[in-house]
Design a protein around this motif. Structure first.
Motif, PDB file in Angstrom:
ATOM      1  N   GLN A   1       1.113  -1.378   0.143  1.00 31.21           N
ATOM      2  CA  GLN A   1      -0.057  -0.048  -0.211  1.00 31.21           C
ATOM      3  C   GLN A   1       0.839   1.186   0.635  1.00 31.21           C
ATOM      4  N   ALA A   2       1.861   0.860   0.693  1.00 31.61           N
ATOM      5  CA  ALA A   2       2.886   2.458   0.607  1.00 31.61           C
ATOM      6  C   ALA A   2       3.331   2.743  -1.014  1.00 31.61           C
ATOM      7  N   VAL A   3       4.209   1.876  -1.293  1.00 31.88           N
ATOM      8  CA  VAL A   3       4.325   2.172  -2.799  1.00 31.88           C
ATOM      9  C   VAL A   3       3.514   2.149  -3.506  1.00 31.88           C
ATOM     10  N   ALA A   4       1.583   2.103  -3.421  1.00 33.91           N
ATOM     11  CA  ALA A   4       0.978   2.664  -4.462  1.00 33.91           C
ATOM     12  C   ALA A   4       0.525   4.096  -4.108  1.00 33.91           C
ATOM     13  N   VAL A   5       0.888   4.306  -2.600  1.00 43.89           N
ATOM     14  CA  VAL A   5       1.254   6.185  -2.308  1.00 43.89           C
ATOM     15  C   VAL A   5       2.146   6.923  -2.685  1.00 43.89           C
ATOM     16  N   ALA A   6       3.231   5.777  -2.486  1.00 42.28           N
ATOM     17  CA  ALA A   6       4.154   6.899  -2.345  1.00 42.28           C
ATOM     18  C   ALA A   6       4.455   6.795  -4.120  1.00 42.28           C
TER      19      ALA A   6
ATOM     20  N   ILE B   1       5.553  11.320   0.338  1.00 38.45           N
ATOM     21  CA  ILE B   1       6.403  10.842   1.614  1.00 38.45           C
ATOM     22  C   ILE B   1       5.223   9.886   1.997  1.00 38.45           C
ATOM     23  N   THR B   2       5.908   8.358   2.157  1.00 37.88           N
ATOM     24  CA  THR B   2       4.894   7.590   2.954  1.00 37.88           C
ATOM     25  C   THR B   2       5.286   7.187   4.010  1.00 37.88           C
ATOM     26  N   THR B   3       4.418   7.072   5.437  1.00 42.63           N
ATOM     27  CA  THR B   3       4.992   6.446   6.357  1.00 42.63           C
ATOM     28  C   THR B   3       4.078   4.602   7.186  1.00 42.63           C
ATOM     29  N   ILE B   4       4.828   4.387   7.271  1.00 44.35           N
ATOM     30  CA  ILE B   4       3.578   3.023   8.199  1.00 44.35           C
ATOM     31  C   ILE B   4       3.424   3.678   9.858  1.00 44.35           C
ATOM     32  N   GLY B   5       2.378   3.486   9.965  1.00 40.89           N
ATOM     33  CA  GLY B   5       2.281   3.898  11.156  1.00 40.89           C
ATOM     34  C   GLY B   5       1.744   2.516  11.996  1.00 40.89           C
ATOM     35  N   ILE B   6       2.675   1.900  13.253  1.00 41.75           N
ATOM     36  CA  ILE B   6       2.757   0.839  14.012  1.00 41.75           C
ATOM     37  C   ILE B   6       1.098   1.294  14.750  1.00 41.75           C
ATOM     38  N   ALA B   7      -0.052   0.787  15.283  1.00 40.19           N
ATOM     39  CA  ALA B   7      -1.082  -0.009  15.741  1.00 40.19           C
ATOM     40  C   ALA B   7      -0.645   0.276  16.898  1.00 40.19           C
TER      41      ALA B   7
ATOM     42  N   PRO C   1      -5.646   1.314   0.007  1.00 40.41           N
ATOM     43  CA  PRO C   1      -7.774   1.757   1.070  1.00 40.41           C
ATOM     44  C   PRO C   1      -7.011   2.133   2.103  1.00 40.41           C
ATOM     45  N   SER C   2      -6.523   1.642   3.114  1.00 35.91           N
ATOM     46  CA  SER C   2      -5.531   2.148   4.105  1.00 35.91           C
ATOM     47  C   SER C   2      -5.430   3.545   4.553  1.00 35.91           C
TER      48      SER C   2
ATOM     49  N   VAL D   1       0.241   4.465   5.961  1.00 38.40           N
ATOM     50  CA  VAL D   1      -0.442   3.598   6.329  1.00 38.40           C
ATOM     51  C   VAL D   1      -0.430   3.074   7.253  1.00 38.40           C
ATOM     52  N   PRO D   2      -1.584   2.194   7.911  1.00 39.69           N
ATOM     53  CA  PRO D   2      -1.651   1.755   9.135  1.00 39.69           C
ATOM     54  C   PRO D   2      -0.676   0.635   9.194  1.00 39.69           C
ATOM     55  N   GLY D   3       0.449  -0.077   9.938  1.00 36.61           N
ATOM     56  CA  GLY D   3       1.068  -1.383  10.060  1.00 36.61           C
ATOM     57  C   GLY D   3       0.110  -2.228  11.093  1.00 36.61           C
ATOM     58  N   THR D   4      -0.468  -4.027  10.830  1.00 39.27           N
ATOM     59  CA  THR D   4      -1.171  -4.761  11.832  1.00 39.27           C
ATOM     60  C   THR D   4       0.289  -5.699  12.384  1.00 39.27           C
ATOM     61  N   PHE D   5       1.221  -5.342  12.131  1.00 41.01           N
ATOM     62  CA  PHE D   5       2.174  -6.405  12.515  1.00 41.01           C
ATOM     63  C   PHE D   5       2.902  -6.004  13.887  1.00 41.01           C
ATOM     64  N   GLY D   6       3.328  -6.842  14.382  1.00 40.39           N
ATOM     65  CA  GLY D   6       4.413  -6.467  15.878  1.00 40.39           C
ATOM     66  C   GLY D   6       5.725  -5.965  15.239  1.00 40.39           C
TER      67      GLY D   6
END
Lengths: 360, 360
Positions: A134-139, A144-150, A173-174, A273-278
């Motif tokens: 997703q982040a690559v699509a936005v970029a 500039i796209t970052t991952i937001g860790i839940a 989509p997110s 883009v939300p990241g739902t990984f640990g």
């Protein structure tokens, strides 16, 4: 898992720096945290970072930026690595990532790069791959796209990203705009962030088109941009090393967060883009225990609990202490508690003060 | 200091046994407490005991009773030693001291023996010599004489001696009858003992004519006495070892306190001479710290305090723990607190349970 075609122009960049002094005596200046196998998996944090990215891109599109002191150890740990960029001296993350952007962009103008710390722990490859895709699509749209860790709790050890309006990017989509980056909060603020739902942890992952990143740099840090451009022009030629060594020491020492992410977010140029990984940056021994690192199996606990690591495979016995942290190497020993894990850096400072360069 | 003539018939006996499990991992079955240099003086506790006695009597009148496992190490530490008595198996202190009494008495009928543990710490040679000289004078009159250590506090770790009426022995102005031996008291009783002034610590030192000790044994433990007499008759002859090995396993396993000191005190046959020297049995790491053993000099303390010993000369760092005890050897590590020092023996028990004979 086959990576999607949308990742065809994606390059991964791994800045590998920082000793991790709060993990002393496991980590040392000459044996930094990213080279350590902290979870007993047989793979160092750097190797685990490589493995994770290697599922998304071929080896020749993974680049590691590091100092000369660690180049050999990194090549030994990553035999597939072809893209090693050696910094003449540490100048924080913006010059490191900017160098990679300039060099990659010079030979691949369509390139999108993603930057990932060498010493973080991530659990959940599928969620990680989905967020990156997703982040690559936005970029690709110029953000500039970052991952937001839940967040899994109201941590005061991490910076936070405040999400803004929903974006409308095909394949992402997110994605949301970044409203703001915020520094490590106090406990009350952190609790409010987690309750509110608009804040995520800043894991320091940035995905961007090289031309977009360098364009922002040209505006915001023109001196730094000019230096990187000179190095990129000479790259691959006879004068590469000369120009690198002459130019590098003049580059502004600054983190990518302050140089680009924060000012660009205020202009509406950053997405999340939300990241739902640990995820964990494993900043200290309390964090190390939280990510599942266990005690040496032959530890003897008598009315005691905590983390006891014997890197030299000797036997540790703990009597009458709870939440203790005991870490033994061949030449040193740390005894502390979970609550004091952050203060381990004071030991390293004291040893430096005493001239014990053999131990730091 | 020249010893007084009254010590001409005095022999010193050092029973050297007991691993000292509460000093694990410094002490081991194969490297017991008495062989250790615990205060960094360069002399083991056994050697310090020897040095102290050697100022009172010539080397040939100092006898060490020990097990076969430690005979070589003891001879190495005490090159002057000629009187080594090797027990075929450990049978507690009465057979050990009784053997010495029987063997010494057989060749020197006027002998007075004094028994001194191999692993206690004593400070103050002059006060020690003065107490022994008085005790030898009292023992000459036919009383078994013990040294009562002046308590420095209401310890619950030691047994106590209650003094009775003043005696009138030339050369022993401080001697009193023993009213009773009392077991380790609770804290309240210990405080009352110290306040009352009639109680002193039982340091396990006994001074007696050999014929007096053996006479009491003949009455109180006739089987044990008979076995010792058989061994003494064969001593120095061809059959010494055969008789020792055949007889020893039949000897009653009993401490001298229970076999002789307690019953004889009730008959009025025991005396006590006050000892004003410093004394400690160094039973655990809290006691070790109290007798002045310090931490390894390059230990790093950050908001922390306690005792940190690196027997392997590595560097220990302690962060955020008070009254901690950290003891590191080449193969093991103990982390505990002063308050839990007595429970270190549980670690040794657990290691035995796990079959870790290499570590106990």
């Amino acid at each position: 898992m086959t990576p999607p075609d949308s990742l065809d122009s994606f390059h991964a960049v791994i800045p590998a720096g920082g000793a991790g002094t709060r993990l002393w005596p496991l980590s040392r200046a000459g044996r930094p945290k990213f080279l350590l196998d902290l979870d007993g998996s047989g793979r160092s944090l750097l190797q685990q970072t490589w493995d994770r990215l290697r599922e998304l891109v071929p080896a020749e599109r993974i680049h590691v930026v590091t100092g000369a002191a660690h180049a050999d150890a990194i090549c030994e740990q990553l035999p597939e690595l072809t893209g090693l960029l050696v910094e003449p001296s540490p100048r924080d993350s913006m010059p490191a990532i900017g160098l990679a952007a300039a060099v990659i962009g010079a030979s691949d103008p369509d390139a999108i790069i993603g930057s990932f710390a060498a010493d973080h722990v991530i659990e959940g490859q599928e969620a990680f791959a989905a967020a990156i895709t997703q982040a690559v699509a936005v970029a690709g749209t110029g953000l500039i796209t970052t991952i937001g860790i839940a967040p899994t709790g109201p941590s005061t050890a991490f910076g936070y990203i405040e999400s803004g309006r929903q974006l409308d990017v095909p394949g992402a989509p997110s994605a949301q705009a970044v409203a703001a980056f915020v520094e490590k909060p106090d406990a009350e603020t952190a609790a409010a962030y987690v309750a509110g739902g608009a804040h995520s942890w800043n894991g320091g992952m940035f995905v961007t088109r090289t031309d977009v990143l360098l364009g922002h740099l040209a505006r915001l840090q023109p001196g730094l941009h000019q230096g990187l451009a000179e190095i990129a022009r000479a790259w691959g030629g006879d004068r590469q090393q000369d120009v690198l060594e002459a130019t590098w020491p003049r580059l502004t020492k600054i983190a990518i967060d302050h140089a680009v992410a924060e000012p660009v977010s205020l202009e509406g140029g950053m997405a999340v883009v939300p990241g739902t990984f640990g995820w964990d940056d494993v900043g200290d021994f309390a964090a190390l225990q939280d990510v599942g690192t266990g005690s040496s199996p032959d530890t003897v606990w008598v009315d005691a609990s905590g983390l006891a690591i014997a890197a030299d495979h000797t036997t540790i016995a703990v009597v009458g202490l709870d939440d203790v942290v005991v870490v033994r190497t061949a030449d040193a020993l740390l005894v502390t508690t979970r609550a004091h894990a952050q203060r381990v850096k004071d030991v390293v400072a004291e040893l430096k003060e005493r001239g014990r360069t053999d131990l730091v």
